[in-house]
Scaffold this motif. Structure first.
Motif: not given
Length: 210
Positions: A177-182, A194-195, A200-202
């Motif tokens: 959930l990090s800013p890096e992943s976004y 949305e993707r 992230v949820r999965a």
């Protein structure tokens, strides 16, 4: 009654100072995001905020303005000990179990969308500015504590088992959930929000499995 006007003037000055600081922090956020840390000057921040350079200097040093800019952009608040004390986390703990995880993911995704560019600037500045680096370590320690508490909450709500390793799982969720992943998946790789949210949820649910 004699203290009334003086108290009012004091409250007014305090409110005006808070509003001025907010304008300066928001101007800093725009410039740091656009220009980076080194290229952003206090004079440029003053022009962007519509105040004097002296006002900016007396408000905060450049490093503090960068950190405040990130915190306000990401969470809506400055220098809070926990994300639950900010606009991002407000009211989340009161939500029912069946919507809790989606609400957490949704709020943090929105925060990452706002703050990922500034987070990259913070990481870059920390490599050359000891003040920023020290503050970054504090932010990371708070983030680790927040995610450990999040895992505790997920265990209590039945999303994860009682034997879940709080520190290890918290570190994994902090990464997911990090800013890096976004930054990497949305800003660089072109995923839609949305993707990204669905991924992230999965990934979080997989991490929470026994």
């Amino acid at each position: 009654m004699a203290d009334g006007p003086r108290a009012y003037r004091s409250e007014l000055r305090t409110m005006q100072a808070q509003q001025t600081r907010r304008r300066i922090v928001e101007a800093s956020a725009r410039l740091f995001s656009a220009l980076g840390y080194q290229a952003t000057t206090l004079a440029a921040i003053a022009r962007e905020a519509g105040v004097s350079a002296e006002t900016v200097k007396t408000t905060a040093p450049k490093a503090e303005l960068l950190l405040s800019a990130f915190e306000v952009t990401f969470s809506g608040s400055e220098a809070k000990e926990s994300l639950t004390d900010t606009e991002v986390g407000a009211g989340v703990l009161e939500l029912p179990d069946d919507v809790f995880l989606d609400a957490v993911i949704g709020q943090i995704t929105l925060a990452n969308a706002r703050g990922h560019a500034l987070w990259t600037v913070v990481l870059g500045a920390a490599a050359s500015d000891p003040v920023v680096d020290t503050a970054l370590q504090t932010i990371l320690a708070r983030r680790a504590a927040d995610y450990r508490r999040l895992v505790e909450e997920l265990v209590a709500r039945g999303y994860a088992g009682q034997g879940t390793d709080l520190d290890s799982t918290g570190a994994a969720l902090s990464f997911l959930l990090s800013p890096e992943s976004y930054q990497q998946l949305v800003a660089q790789s072109g995923w839609t929000p949305e993707r990204y949210t669905a991924w992230v949820r999965a990934a979080v649910l997989t991490e929470l499995q026994p």
